[in-house]
Motif scaffolding. Sequence first.
Motif, short mmCIF file in Angstrom:
data_model
loop_
_atom_site.label_atom_id
_atom_site.label_comp_id
_atom_site.label_asym_id
_atom_site.label_seq_id
_atom_site.Cartn_x
_atom_site.Cartn_y
_atom_site.Cartn_z
N ALA A 276 38.09 62.12 25.00
CA ALA A 276 37.97 61.21 25.96
C ALA A 276 37.36 60.06 25.36
CB ALA A 276 36.95 61.73 27.25
N THR A 277 36.71 59.67 24.10
CA THR A 277 36.30 58.44 23.76
C THR A 277 37.28 57.70 23.07
OG1 THR A 277 35.96 59.60 21.47
CG2 THR A 277 34.45 59.66 22.98
N VAL A 278 38.60 58.05 23.02
CA VAL A 278 39.49 57.35 22.47
C VAL A 278 40.25 56.17 23.56
CG1 VAL A 278 42.03 57.12 21.23
CG2 VAL A 278 40.24 58.87 20.81
N GLY A 279 40.23 54.87 23.27
CA GLY A 279 40.82 53.88 23.81
C GLY A 279 39.82 53.47 25.13
N THR A 280 38.66 53.96 25.16
CA THR A 280 37.69 53.85 26.41
C THR A 280 36.34 53.10 25.81
OG1 THR A 280 36.84 56.00 26.10
CG2 THR A 280 38.85 55.74 27.46
N CYS A 281 35.67 52.58 26.72
CA CYS A 281 34.17 52.41 26.45
C CYS A 281 33.25 53.71 26.61
CB CYS A 281 33.67 51.37 27.28
SG CYS A 281 34.62 49.82 27.07
N ASN A 282 32.37 53.94 25.60
CA ASN A 282 31.52 55.07 25.63
C ASN A 282 30.02 54.75 24.93
OD1 ASN A 282 33.62 57.15 25.70
ND2 ASN A 282 34.52 55.59 24.28
N ARG A 283 29.28 55.66 25.82
CA ARG A 283 27.71 55.41 25.46
C ARG A 283 27.59 55.81 23.97
NH1 ARG A 283 28.71 56.81 30.63
NH2 ARG A 283 27.40 55.83 32.16
#
Length: 299
Positions: A276-283
């Motif tokens: 879920a962290t690929v290609g997205t913004c993450n904490r």
Amino acid sequence: MEGTSFLNSLVSRRELVRILVLLALLLGAQNSIACTSDGREGFMPDNDMKIPVGAKNANSMTEERFNEIIDKVEAVYAPIIKKDRKARLKVNRKWEDDTVNASAQQFWKLWIVNMYGGLARHPAVTDDGFALVVCHELGHHLGGAPKNSFPMTWASNEGQSDYFASLKCFRKVFGEDDNARIIANMKLDPVAVEKCSEQWGNEEDKNLCIRAAMAGKSLATLLGGGTRSVSFKTPDTTVVDSTYDRHPKGQCRLDTYFQGSLCNQPHTTDVSKRDATVGTCNRSTSDTVGVRPLCWYKP
């Protein structure tokens, strides 16, 4: 009889039953529906709203415009699905159907999106809002992790489909439009303008962010029951113990659309089916803006 005897010599009857049940479940998983095809449980939760063609409470959406919006999204994503996923996209254009919903299905390599005229005609739904729903339904097919639980593991869950809609799909489809001119004719929310201006230094990116955010506001108003309780000023403060796969509340969904529009990951960077962290913004990478809201997502 000889075939049956041979089969029974390989596995017990109990084991045979277990194998047949497992095969049935696996087939059901592939052919299951992320948002049911009758629209009862789809983009929106179960509802009895009906807006037929010619209804007095309908917005200004026409059948021609309905098809134009679908055409534009389909023209971008049908080739991607064919090339990258070796599947065929089919959009069922149910203009005459008064159902206020939308849905997605997969039948092996046939990927289906069902768009209903009742939703397109709802007074809270703008043209861009309707386009964002098409993107949401594509998000079930392409939105990546987090996915639904068994047996619908092929489909991204509701929150992720919302996030994908504004983070990837809306940008990819409408990024080349004259977005400055388009938003100049809208009544813009000052919070959306402020946050998009802070996040995006490029004028074109800022305008596209504002446009996507306002499309999300259109849908959140619908999902919130048409009330004014959904607002960019009042994000949902709920924190889930585990990722919620079903429909988040209207405010939570507005927050998701808004954060998707603010995330600075390019639409050309694909998401992952598993990570879920690929290609997205993450904490986890110290992002503070553009991250999926905790009202449905557990990092």
